[in-house]
Design an enzyme around this catalytic site. Structure first.
Site, PDB file in Angstrom:
ATOM      1  CD  GLU B  69      31.211 -22.836  -4.320  1.00 39.44           C
ATOM      2  OE1 GLU B  69      30.713 -21.883  -4.967  1.00 39.44           O
ATOM      3  OE2 GLU B  69      31.079 -24.021  -4.644  1.00 39.44           O
ATOM      4  CG  PHE B  92      36.569 -31.045  -5.069  1.00 41.82           C
ATOM      5  CD1 PHE B  92      37.579 -31.965  -5.280  1.00 41.82           C
ATOM      6  CD2 PHE B  92      35.253 -31.448  -5.260  1.00 41.82           C
ATOM      7  CE1 PHE B  92      37.289 -33.267  -5.676  1.00 41.82           C
ATOM      8  CE2 PHE B  92      34.951 -32.741  -5.642  1.00 41.82           C
ATOM      9  CZ  PHE B  92      35.971 -33.662  -5.857  1.00 41.82           C
ATOM     10  CG  ASP B  94      40.123 -27.539  -6.893  1.00 44.92           C
ATOM     11  OD1 ASP B  94      41.132 -27.425  -7.592  1.00 44.92           O
ATOM     12  OD2 ASP B  94      39.905 -28.523  -6.149  1.00 44.92           O
ATOM     13  CG  PHE B  95      34.358 -26.269  -5.467  1.00 42.32           C
ATOM     14  CD1 PHE B  95      34.981 -26.364  -6.706  1.00 42.32           C
ATOM     15  CD2 PHE B  95      33.560 -27.333  -5.057  1.00 42.32           C
ATOM     16  CE1 PHE B  95      34.820 -27.485  -7.526  1.00 42.32           C
ATOM     17  CE2 PHE B  95      33.387 -28.455  -5.861  1.00 42.32           C
ATOM     18  CZ  PHE B  95      34.025 -28.533  -7.081  1.00 42.32           C
ATOM     19  CG  HIS B 135      37.326 -30.993  -9.632  1.00 39.21           C
ATOM     20  ND1 HIS B 135      36.901 -30.364 -10.775  1.00 39.21           N
ATOM     21  CD2 HIS B 135      36.212 -31.198  -8.890  1.00 39.21           C
ATOM     22  CE1 HIS B 135      35.584 -30.219 -10.738  1.00 39.21           C
ATOM     23  NE2 HIS B 135      35.142 -30.704  -9.591  1.00 39.21           N
TER      24      HIS B 135
END
Lengths: 328, 331
Positions: B69, B92, B94-95, B135
């Protein structure tokens, strides 16, 4: 490609002198409170910066670290504009908004120093991707210190450069200390080129005190990058004469160690000898060169001192375009 | 390469297809746009958000990425500074936590520090569905808090397309959040020349008695609550913010002044959330118009459970939103 011709040698020697005088001068000014937030002195590391830049074209891209005065000057930014940025004045390379750690000139291929260890490598890798996407014939160079060799994102960026075969060169400006921690104490495996080679790119440990050696390895890396052969990793081993930041009184290394590097491995002394031996200049011409550098740095300080502060009214200007709400 | 990117009459594409449509049109126009993310070329992304685009525009412009990421966002940032307009697909949101320095400390600040715009879109799926704590983070307030970032949170196919097209004409970094529970919803979209400006809310349902201000999937839940309340004789207006920064404070102020009874809803834990920002700024500007305190409905201060009933109980529901409206109606 293995040696510098007369013109490039004299330019490289003078540039190293500019960096040294700039740093010694700025260090003293910093101790007098002229550099808001302090600075990171690159004295001793001149050859690694100038050697790389001697091999690049003017519009090649670089992105660098918190210690980047030497890279910025070697990239061709004037001592005046860099000193003014150290003073956080409006005439500085970043308009006084960046300061010592955030020297930049994006339109001229300088994608910035960086206050965060390892971040510049990623930005330079992204620039290399941009070069590839737009099919330009340039390379991008990401500088990172030995400290940045142990942050994960450096290796994320190197891996990405390898898989996309980006026109990218990673230079580890390895001054051997991550702030106050000796690189050997915190680097698993020890050999940085060996570590990098595991990512599948040509990787070299070189003498960062020899401007010609740095030039040679960078020039070869650039040729490979332009030929579509992907990135190269170069670990240029060098040494900083001063502390991590100005005024630091660290106990983490001996005065004898510093003295040894200063007296026997100094990049400017060494290359002055080469220039004299090859009869590219006389001692008198070298003395004259040093005197002209002194004048140039004096003028840079005067320029920075007399430059205006950025206007307080601009503190929220340039955050974004402000155009998003406008119907296109 | 297909050039047929026009929208057929009465076509009702999905939310994901609306994204594809907007991206296709802008990629045709701007050769500097490319998409980089995981599982894009063959699969078309985990929500089919770029399905077929690699086949149409080539693998040079739709790049499969390693799961890196920080490098993904850095790749977007550096190439944007160089002259491209990348879409970095983080799958997502979240990442994004693996790239937070790149987003918040770097991309958001470069224009200010270096006087260089960073035309970068970071797309990700957001919101709460099943999948557990890793997630289902609602990170909107992190991004909205950061000077230099804009934040789009569309709830309809029309807005997905209109907002992504605006984002791809913008000079600055945009966080583009697509709610996972909306991926398959269908709705009309418009053609090549339709843009939704950032900072302009939309009225989803008019009302007379009170207003619910929301965004993303919560708009759907709020609308259901409003429909249910109609049957009980309470007429509720529903406003979809569509972007969180810039925030349409004009629309918020107008609604507060008109109704004086205000409910703000999203799926984020209440403490330090966007709903807190809206309630605070709306109260500061319109205290005299309020008939009582603005009521917020949000999530519990807890990671989301994998247990469906626990997860549902932690976030706004038709019942909890209806209860909030009834509370403001008592003022």
């Amino acid at each position: 490609m293995s040696t510098l011709d007369k013109e490039k040698s004299l330019a490289a020697l003078r540039q190293m002198m500019v960096i040294r005088d700039f740093e010694e001068t700025a260090d003293k000014l910093c101790l007098r409170g002229k550099v808001p937030g302090g600075m990171h002195n690159s004295s001793g590391q001149e050859a690694a910066a100038v050697g790389v830049m001697s091999a690049l074209a003017p519009d090649d891209v670089i992105a660098t670290t918190h210690r980047s005065h030497h890279h910025t000057l070697a990239k061709g930014f004037t001592p005046k504009s860099v000193m003014a940025e150290l003073f956080a004045k409006s005439t500085g390379v970043s308009g006084g908004r960046g300061g010592s750690m955030h020297l930049a000139g994006v339109e001229r291929g300088h994608f910035g120093g960086n206050g965060i260890v390892g971040a510049g490598v990623g930005i330079a890798m992204g620039a290399a991707l941009g070069i590839q996407v737009l099919k330009d014939k340039k390379v991008s160079v990401g500088f990172v210190g030995d400290g940045g060799m142990n942050t994960g994102r450096t290796w994320e960026a190197i891996n990405m450069a390898v898989i996309y075969k980006l026109p990218f060169i990673i230079i580890c400006d390895n001054n051997q200390y991550a702030v106050e921690t000796f690189v050997g104490r915190v680097t698993g495996g020890g050999d940085l080129a060996k570590r990098a080679s595991g990512f599948g790119l040509p990787s070299f440990n070189i003498n960062g005190q020899d401007v010609e050696e740095v030039y040679k390895y960078t020039a070869e890396a650039r040729e490979r990058a332009l030929a579509g052969e992907g990135p190269t990793f170069i670990n240029a081993v060098t040494y900083r004469y001063y502390g991590h930041n100005v005024g630091e009184k660290g106990q983490y290394r001996t005065q004898e160690e510093i003295a040894e590097w200063r007296t026997s491995k100094d990049p400017i002394d060494y290359f002055t000898g080469v220039v004299l031996e090859r009869k590219f200049a006389t001692q008198q011409e070298i003395d004259d060169m040093r005197a002209s550098v002194r004048t140039e740095i004096d003028e840079a300080v005067a320029f920075a001192e007399s430059s205006p502060e950025p206007a307080i009214s601009t503190i929220t200007q340039g955050v974004d375009s402000g155009k998003l709400g406008i119907q296109l | 390469m297909s050039t047929d990117t026009t929208v057929k009459a009465n076509a009702t594409p999905t939310y994901s297809e609306a994204f594809q449509s907007g991206v296709r049109e802008e990629m045709t126009r701007n050769k500097g746009i490319f998409i980089l993310g995981t599982d894009l070329q063959e699969r078309g992304g985990h929500f089919a958000q770029v399905k077929g685009i690699a086949q149409e525009f080539g693998f040079d412009r739709v790049k499969d990425s390693p799961i890196s990421e920080a490098a993904m966002v850095a790749a977007g940032m550096g190439s944007a500074m160089y002259g491209c307009h990348p879409i970095i697909d983080l799958n997502f949101i979240d990442f994004s936590l693996g790239a937070m320095d790149e987003i918040i400390n770097q991309a958001a600040k470069i224009r200010f520090m270096f006087n260089k715009p960073v035309p970068l879109v970071i797309r990700a799926t957001s919101g709460i569905a099943l999948g557990g704590a890793h997630h289902c983070n609602s990170l909107e307030s992190f991004f909205a808090h950061t000077a230099g970032l804009s934040l789009a949170v569309p709830s309809t196919p029309m807005d997905v397309k209109g907002l992504i097209k605006t984002a791809l004409r913008n000079e600055d970094p945009v966080i583009f959040l697509m709610h996972k529970k909306l991926s398959g919803i269908r709705g009309e979209i418009k053609g090549d020349d339709y843009f939704v400006p950032f900072g302009k809310a939309a009225t989803i349902k008019p009302g007379k008695d009170a207003v619910i201000i929301s965004y993303g999937y919560s708009v759907v839940t709020a609308n259901k609550a409003a429909q249910a309340l109609e049957a009980e004789g309470i007429s509720v207006e529903v406003i979809d913010l569509r972007t969180l920064y810039p925030l349409d404070t004009d629309a918020i102020n107008a609604a507060v002044q008109k109704f004086g009874r205000v409910v703000v809803v999203d799926e984020a834990p209440l403490f330090g959330s966007i709903t807190a920002e809206i309630a605070a700024t709306a109260t500061e500007a319109n205290f005299g118009s309020l008939k009582g305190p603005i009521v917020r409905v949000g999530a519990a201060r807890a990671p989301l459970s994998a247990n469906p009933a626990m997860s549902e109980a932690a976030i706004p529901s038709v019942d909890s939103i209806s209860a909030a409206v009834k509370k403001v109606m008592k003022y």
